[in-house]
Design an enzyme around this catalytic site. Structure first.
Site, PDB file in Angstrom:
ATOM      1  N   LYS A  32       0.758  -1.149  -0.025  1.00  0.00           N
ATOM      2  CA  LYS A  32      -0.014   0.158  -0.030  1.00  0.00           C
ATOM      3  C   LYS A  32       0.793   1.414  -0.264  1.00  0.00           C
ATOM      4  O   LYS A  32       0.347   2.104   0.580  1.00  0.00           O
ATOM      5  CB  LYS A  32      -0.798   0.018   1.169  1.00  0.00           C
ATOM      6  CG  LYS A  32      -1.899  -1.094   1.548  1.00  0.00           C
ATOM      7  CD  LYS A  32      -2.416  -1.836   0.185  1.00  0.00           C
ATOM      8  CE  LYS A  32      -3.443  -1.040  -0.419  1.00  0.00           C
ATOM      9  NZ  LYS A  32      -3.861  -1.830  -2.007  1.00  0.00           N
ATOM     10  N   THR A  33       1.884   1.357  -0.826  1.00  0.00           N
ATOM     11  CA  THR A  33       2.656   2.443  -0.776  1.00  0.00           C
ATOM     12  C   THR A  33       2.993   2.970  -2.171  1.00  0.00           C
ATOM     13  O   THR A  33       3.647   3.745  -2.497  1.00  0.00           O
ATOM     14  CB  THR A  33       4.271   2.039  -0.121  1.00  0.00           C
ATOM     15  OG1 THR A  33       4.806   1.144  -0.782  1.00  0.00           O
ATOM     16  CG2 THR A  33       4.186   1.995   1.340  1.00  0.00           C
ATOM     17  N   GLY A  34       2.258   2.484  -2.835  1.00  0.00           N
ATOM     18  CA  GLY A  34       2.157   2.718  -4.565  1.00  0.00           C
ATOM     19  C   GLY A  34       3.192   1.933  -5.177  1.00  0.00           C
ATOM     20  O   GLY A  34       3.652   2.208  -6.264  1.00  0.00           O
TER      21      GLY A  34
ATOM     22  N   SER B 150      -4.589   2.875   4.600  1.00  0.00           N
ATOM     23  CA  SER B 150      -4.790   2.382   3.431  1.00  0.00           C
ATOM     24  C   SER B 150      -4.773   0.723   3.325  1.00  0.00           C
ATOM     25  O   SER B 150      -5.986   0.229   2.673  1.00  0.00           O
ATOM     26  CB  SER B 150      -3.571   2.770   2.288  1.00  0.00           C
ATOM     27  OG  SER B 150      -3.665   1.829   0.855  1.00  0.00           O
TER      28      SER B 150
ATOM     29  N   ARG C  24      -8.334   3.773  -4.099  1.00  0.00           N
ATOM     30  CA  ARG C  24      -9.701   3.688  -3.810  1.00  0.00           C
ATOM     31  C   ARG C  24     -10.075   4.947  -3.180  1.00  0.00           C
ATOM     32  O   ARG C  24      -9.254   6.095  -2.493  1.00  0.00           O
ATOM     33  CB  ARG C  24      -9.646   2.740  -2.697  1.00  0.00           C
ATOM     34  CG  ARG C  24      -9.581   1.198  -3.336  1.00  0.00           C
ATOM     35  CD  ARG C  24     -10.377   0.435  -2.449  1.00  0.00           C
ATOM     36  NE  ARG C  24     -10.014  -1.144  -2.890  1.00  0.00           N
ATOM     37  CZ  ARG C  24      -9.145  -1.862  -2.539  1.00  0.00           C
ATOM     38  NH1 ARG C  24      -8.058  -1.470  -1.646  1.00  0.00           N
ATOM     39  NH2 ARG C  24      -9.074  -2.905  -2.960  1.00  0.00           N
ATOM     40  N   LYS C  25     -11.483   5.194  -2.989  1.00  0.00           N
ATOM     41  CA  LYS C  25     -11.937   6.235  -2.615  1.00  0.00           C
ATOM     42  C   LYS C  25     -12.702   5.843  -1.306  1.00  0.00           C
ATOM     43  O   LYS C  25     -13.438   4.929  -1.128  1.00  0.00           O
ATOM     44  CB  LYS C  25     -13.337   6.989  -3.362  1.00  0.00           C
ATOM     45  CG  LYS C  25     -12.830   7.239  -4.978  1.00  0.00           C
ATOM     46  CD  LYS C  25     -12.388   8.535  -4.905  1.00  0.00           C
ATOM     47  CE  LYS C  25     -11.951   8.827  -6.426  1.00  0.00           C
ATOM     48  NZ  LYS C  25     -10.886   9.190  -6.637  1.00  0.00           N
TER      49      LYS C  25
ATOM     50  N   LYS D  30      -6.530   0.428  -6.752  1.00  0.00           N
ATOM     51  CA  LYS D  30      -5.463   1.055  -6.397  1.00  0.00           C
ATOM     52  C   LYS D  30      -5.970   2.552  -6.837  1.00  0.00           C
ATOM     53  O   LYS D  30      -6.553   3.109  -7.751  1.00  0.00           O
ATOM     54  CB  LYS D  30      -4.274   0.757  -7.612  1.00  0.00           C
ATOM     55  CG  LYS D  30      -3.860  -0.362  -7.637  1.00  0.00           C
ATOM     56  CD  LYS D  30      -3.225  -1.089  -6.342  1.00  0.00           C
ATOM     57  CE  LYS D  30      -3.273  -2.585  -6.690  1.00  0.00           C
ATOM     58  NZ  LYS D  30      -2.323  -3.376  -5.621  1.00  0.00           N
TER      59      LYS D  30
ATOM     60  N   TYR E   3      -2.265  10.241 -11.057  1.00  0.00           N
ATOM     61  CA  TYR E   3      -1.594  10.310 -12.554  1.00  0.00           C
ATOM     62  C   TYR E   3      -1.682   8.841 -13.078  1.00  0.00           C
ATOM     63  O   TYR E   3      -1.756   7.805 -12.287  1.00  0.00           O
ATOM     64  CB  TYR E   3      -0.042  10.563 -12.329  1.00  0.00           C
ATOM     65  CG  TYR E   3       0.377  11.756 -12.488  1.00  0.00           C
ATOM     66  CD1 TYR E   3       0.828  12.411 -13.804  1.00  0.00           C
ATOM     67  CD2 TYR E   3       0.310  12.803 -11.288  1.00  0.00           C
ATOM     68  CE1 TYR E   3       1.137  13.628 -13.869  1.00  0.00           C
ATOM     69  CE2 TYR E   3       0.561  14.089 -11.440  1.00  0.00           C
ATOM     70  CZ  TYR E   3       1.077  14.449 -12.747  1.00  0.00           C
ATOM     71  OH  TYR E   3       1.581  15.804 -12.735  1.00  0.00           O
TER      72      TYR E   3
HETATM   73  N1  LIG Z   1      -0.932   6.805  -9.920  1.00  0.00           N
HETATM   74  C1  LIG Z   1      -1.556   6.038  -8.914  1.00  0.00           C
HETATM   75  N2  LIG Z   1      -2.843   5.145  -9.322  1.00  0.00           N
HETATM   76  C2  LIG Z   1      -3.264   4.556  -8.112  1.00  0.00           C
HETATM   77  N3  LIG Z   1      -2.763   4.446  -6.994  1.00  0.00           N
HETATM   78  C3  LIG Z   1      -1.675   5.191  -6.693  1.00  0.00           C
HETATM   79  C4  LIG Z   1      -0.753   5.995  -7.705  1.00  0.00           C
HETATM   80  N4  LIG Z   1       0.259   6.366  -7.247  1.00  0.00           N
HETATM   81  C5  LIG Z   1       0.210   5.932  -5.759  1.00  0.00           C
HETATM   82  N5  LIG Z   1      -0.895   5.140  -5.571  1.00  0.00           N
HETATM   83  C6  LIG Z   1      -1.094   4.593  -4.347  1.00  0.00           C
HETATM   84  O1  LIG Z   1      -1.063   3.260  -4.441  1.00  0.00           O
HETATM   85  C7  LIG Z   1      -1.509   2.685  -3.193  1.00  0.00           C
HETATM   86  C8  LIG Z   1      -1.572   1.106  -3.476  1.00  0.00           C
HETATM   87  O2  LIG Z   1      -0.418   0.637  -3.309  1.00  0.00           O
HETATM   88  P1  LIG Z   1       0.367  -0.713  -3.695  1.00  0.00           P
HETATM   89  O3  LIG Z   1       0.227  -0.567  -5.350  1.00  0.00           O
HETATM   90  O4  LIG Z   1       1.699  -0.656  -3.258  1.00  0.00           O
HETATM   91  O5  LIG Z   1      -0.808  -1.747  -3.112  1.00  0.00           O
HETATM   92  S1  LIG Z   1      -0.327  -3.130  -2.928  1.00  0.00           S
HETATM   93  O6  LIG Z   1       0.219  -3.340  -1.804  1.00  0.00           O
HETATM   94  O7  LIG Z   1       0.214  -3.559  -4.142  1.00  0.00           O
HETATM   95  O8  LIG Z   1      -1.792  -3.841  -3.087  1.00  0.00           O
HETATM   96  C9  LIG Z   1      -3.203   3.350  -3.319  1.00  0.00           C
HETATM   97  O9  LIG Z   1      -3.721   3.208  -2.085  1.00  0.00           O
HETATM   98  P2  LIG Z   1      -5.145   3.371  -2.049  1.00  0.00           P
HETATM   99  O10 LIG Z   1      -5.373   4.927  -2.280  1.00  0.00           O
HETATM  100  O11 LIG Z   1      -5.472   3.227  -0.464  1.00  0.00           O
HETATM  101  O12 LIG Z   1      -5.988   2.643  -3.072  1.00  0.00           O
HETATM  102  C10 LIG Z   1      -2.395   4.670  -3.745  1.00  0.00           C
HETATM  103  O13 LIG Z   1      -2.787   5.655  -2.815  1.00  0.00           O
END
Ligand SMILES: Nc1ncnc2c1ncn2[C@@H]1O[C@H](COP(=O)(O)OS(=O)(=O)O)[C@@H](OP(=O)(O)O)[C@H]1O
Length: 861
Positions: free
Chosen positions: A594-596, A690, A814-815, A812, A797
């Site tokens: 959940k760090t992107g 998250s 989420r709202k 990824k 982005y």
């Molecule tokens: N460009 C873009 N698009 C969508 N999401 C983005 C992006 N950049 C960063 N993030 C953040 O990534 C969070 C999900 O992290 P991960 O991909 O590491 O999650 S996972 O562990 O693989 O499930 C996801 O967490 P949530 O916002 O809680 O859904 C996003 O905050």
């Protein structure tokens, strides 16, 4: 004329045939006739004679010490089980000598330098080290007031001791103030462990080494204060008592110190260092005096005529076994035979083969493959046939077998794995134990480990200075003194001192001819008996394997290496397997979750020179290999997932839960030691929230039942607290960034670690991507802004594909509602010490510091 020409032509043809005949004759005969080797007579040798025993200390000779610990209590995990070696930048190789030696404690050794008057970083949220070793006491002496105070407080609080080597002339003054006078280049004699010292454990008290060589100059201490107790004593040239190693047991300031006046190049100082490590590390290594030894004699019956055993060699072997039983409890030589070569020597050797099988019951035997075959060249059916032939041979001659033990010629097929070998071994010989020196690699020797594969325990094997070739007294590589040094405190001695389980690999040839093997082992055992308290034992390999994995349970899991990266392993691969299709990743995004991580990987892949693995549907497309659910599928499964094209200079794997999995760094570094490791660091409060939302979305019943603020506010002991413990830990623990990152630093140098600020990446990905790309050495500059765009609706982005934005899936970005302010306050204070520790760690290793962290510390102090 024509006739003359014809005659000439016939002569030429005749000569050509003649030459061809001669060539074939020599080739043929050279092939079938064994090359006679010169045989060397058995060389009588004197046994190492233990120097005179000091009668007044004789009672110590038989009294074996019990396990003992500094500060009186054993280590119980108060600190990380890690040892800090503060090393010198310019010490050439001594720091490596120390590091290798300490590594035998089987805990990570962190080698660090302090430049100038810098500080050590000792604590994160908990203590980082269970023992501190200064390669040079001078560095310790140079620590400024504050740094020394902090160090001493740490040592007192965590019962951590300090070991140091004094080798700087200026340190005399500091030591003198502390009651220790140092003298350099003294002609030391009469070395012995102090009869009253609590430190010697392996080192045997009561024996005195009278060094008489005119070159025996050593640095020594004179102890002028009761604060210091000698550990290893000596006399100077005026017969004045001095010490080579001394203990300050903390009476003055509550911190235990052991100081060494001399390097570990003398065997008694080496034993003293090992004892100092055991004493100070308070049992962290699980080391005891019981050491198990097996001496395998491979290649029985194999060998060119002239190199094989004769009748009197067999007598000598039987006597040798008797002799070694006085030193190694229940000792038996273990003989690895290849039946095909029975009676294929010269007539005298053939008679000796008969004698050996007539005396078979005096030894234990194990199969070494019928024809000394290279396992990797055969399939299961062929291996089964070869093993069956060897089994029939054993049956015919009534060989008493170690039924469950086998060794593969040249270690082939054991590691790297050749599955048919394991299968055939199990079926024909019911093999349960084998050994190899090749796992995970031949070198460094301290890193050799065991593993269990298909219920066969593979134990590490050690070398003893006698290799495949026959070695002789008169022609030992670099002179026989080299072997003698190894026996008398050098490599061979250290192998037994430091390994609690030793399986030696030797070959039949060295028990014949001048019998160098007997010289080696008899002397080594006599030497060990003289100078150490080790209790040497022989047990059947199955028992040894049980004891081994009881002591080192984490080794049961095989750690895969990349066989193509080790030149020795490349040659040991199963026939037909080539390395050309092998394209492993050179970059791994390890998380945390959940760090992107998904967005980073997807954006990086837009670069034409970057690719990743093929997705795996059953695990969120992640490979989850190192320390994860797919690891058991093995190297080939993993390697097969990567199919880069020629232009792909960077191959990335991303699994988001690698970061906080304690098993991952070791497994990953074993296969991909050169990989760059990308760690994404988000504010742990945001990350936790998250993650909580993520598991709620996936219908986790506890997450659905309790809100985030409830989760972090239940009081310990309440029913709700207990019900939510598992979820809370899973939610919060990955955010203990410093603790996890420190573990990665045990296995990867900081130069291979790339920190990405998740928060910046989320809002300004272009800048972050540029930074990452520059660390991946990709040129020329790639303009990401032409391939990405901000999408208002998504709030993130997204990449551009066929002219249209393509965002990550609904999972990824989420709202969900903002976090309740109460939960945020609780989490901020929960993570504050972890964040401070992270800042300290990143600063210490000169890693990038995320902007959110600087802000957090600014606000929260
Ligand atoms: N460009 C873009 N698009 C969508 N999401 C983005 C992006 N950049 C960063 N993030 C953040 O990534 C969070 C999900 O992290 P991960 O991909 O590491 O999650 S996972 O562990 O693989 O499930 C996801 O967490 P949530 O916002 O809680 O859904 C996003 O905050």
């Amino acid at each position: 004329m024509l006739l003359v020409k014809r005659i000439k032509c016939c002569i030429h043809v005749g000569v050509a045939f003649g030459l061809l005949y001669l060539l074939l004759y020599f080739l043929f005969h050279a092939r079938i006739k064994p090359v006679e080797r010169q045989r060397f007579k058995a060389k009588p040798f004197a046994l190492y004679s233990c120097p005179a025993v000091n009668n007044s200390h004789a009672q110590h000779l038989n009294a074996l010490p019990q396990q003992h610990f500094a500060y009186s209590t054993p280590w119980k995990g108060e600190t990380e089980a890690r040892i800090l070696l503060v090393s010198e930048v310019d010490s050439m190789r001594y720091n490596k000598v120390l590091r290798d030696f300490i590594s035998y404690l089987h805990v990570p050794v962190r080698m660090e330098t302090i430049l100038g008057f810098g500080k050590l970083s000792l604590s994160l949220v908990r203590g980082r080290f269970s023992l501190i070793v200064f390669e040079n006491y001078h560095r310790y002496a140079l620590l400024n007031e504050d740094a020394k105070k902090e160090l001493h407080e740490y040592c007192r609080q965590h019962k951590v001791g300090i070991i140091s080597f004094v080798n700087h002339p200026e340190d005399g003054k500091t030591l003198a103030q502390n009651g220790l006078k140092m003298a350099q280049q003294v002609q030391a004699t009469d070395l012995q462990f102090d009869p009253d010292s609590v430190v010697p454990y392996v080192g045997r008290k009561g024996v005195t080494l009278p060094i008489r060589s005119p070159n025996s100059f050593m640095n020594v201490f004179y102890l002028n204060s009761t604060r210091w107790k000698p550990i290893l004593n000596c006399l100077d040239s005026n017969k004045q008592p001095a010490a080579l190693v001394a203990l300050d047991n903390g009476t003055a300031d509550g911190v235990e110190h052991i100081v060494f006046a001399h390097k570990i190049d003398h065997f008694l100082v080496k034993i003293a260092f090992w004892d100092a490590l055991l004493y100070m590390s308070r049992g962290v290594s699980n080391y005891t005096l019981d050491h198990y030894i097996e001496i395998d004699i491979d290649d029985i019956f194999v060998g060119q005529a002239g190199s094989r055993l004769l009748e009197d060699d067999i007598d000598a072997l039987i006597q040798s076994q008797e002799f070694l039983r006085d030193h190694i409890e229940n000792f038996n030589y273990t003989l690895g035979f290849s039946g095909h070569f029975f009676q294929r020597g010269d007539p005298v050797e053939n008679r000796a083969d008969e004698v050996l099988v007539a005396n078979a019951a005096k030894f234990y035997w194990f199969p070494h493959m019928w024809h000394h075959n290279h396992a990797t060249e055969y399939d299961y059916t062929m291996l089964q046939a070869l093993m069956t032939q060897n089994a029939l041979f054993a049956e015919n001659f009534n060989l008493p077998l170690l039924k469950s033990y086998a060794v593969s010629p040249q270690h082939l097929g054991v590691y790297p794995l050749h599955e048919p070998l394991y299968q055939a071994w199990s079926e024909v010989w019911n093999v349960k134990v084998t050994s190899t020196e090749e796992y995970p690699h031949l070198k460094p020797a301290w890193n050799r480990r065991g593993f269990i594969h298909h219920n066969i325990s593979v134990l590490p094997r050690q070398t003893c200075g006698l290799f495949t070739h026959t070695h002789f007294f008169h022609a030992y590589p670099d002179g026989i003194k080299n072997l003698q040094r190894s026996i008398h405190g050098g490599d061979l001695f250290s192998t037994i001192l430091l390994n609690q389980f030793t399986i030696f690999m030797t070959h039949q040839q060295n028990y014949g001819n001048d019998r160098l093997a007997l010289y080696t082992f008899h002397n080594e055992m006599a030497f060990l008996k003289c100078w150490t308290n080790l209790r040497l034992k022989w047990v059947e390999p199955t028992v040894m394997a049980d004891l081994y994995f009881e002591k080192f349970p984490s080794q049961k899991q095989l750690l895969y290496t990349n066989p193509c990266a080790d030149p020795r392993h490349r040659k040991m691969l199963t026939a037909n397997v080539t390395c050309s299709d092998n394209h492993l990743p050179n970059v791994v995004i390890v998380g945390p979750q959940k760090t992107g991580t998904t967005a980073l990987l997807e954006f990086l892949k837009i670069h034409p020179n970057i690719t990743s693995n093929e997705p795996v549907p059953d695990s969120f497309e992640e490979l989850q290999f190192f320390g994860g659910s797919h690891y058991h599928l093995g190297f080939d499964w993993y390697a097969d997932k990567f199919k880069p094209k020629r232009e792909h200079k960077v191959v990335i794997e991303k699994t988001a839960n690698y970061f906080d999995n304690p098993a991952t760094p070791l497994a990953l570094s074993t296969m991909l030691p050169e990989a760059k490791i990308i760690v994404m660091i988000d504010n742990p409060v945001e990350r936790a929230y998250s993650w909580y939302q993520h598991v709620r979305f996936h219908n986790d019943p506890v997450a659905l039942k309790y809100s985030m603020e409830e989760l972090v506010s239940f009081l310990p002991g309440s029913a709700e607290y207990n019900e939510t413990t598992r979820l809370r830990l899973r939610c919060l623990k990955p955010g203990h960034y410093a603790e996890h990152l420190d573990r990665w630093l045990d296995y990867f140098p900081p130069s291979q670690i790339i920190i990405v600020d998740s928060s910046s990446f989320k809002h300004e990905p272009l800048e972050s991507l540029d930074k990452v790309i520059s660390r991946l050495d990709l040129k020329p500059h790639f303009d990401y802004s032409r391939h990405m765009t901000y999408v208002e609706k998504k709030g993130f982005y997204c990449g551009i594909q066929n002219g249209k934005p393509k965002c990550l899936g609904a999972g990824k970005g989420r709202k969900y509602d903002d976090m309740h302010v109460y939960a945020r306050i609780r989490l901020n204070s929960y993570f504050a010490p972890h964040n401070r520790a992270l800042y300290g760690l990143l600063t210490r290793y000169k890693l990038d510091i995320p902007f959110w962290l600087t802000q957090f510390l600014h606000i929260n102090g």
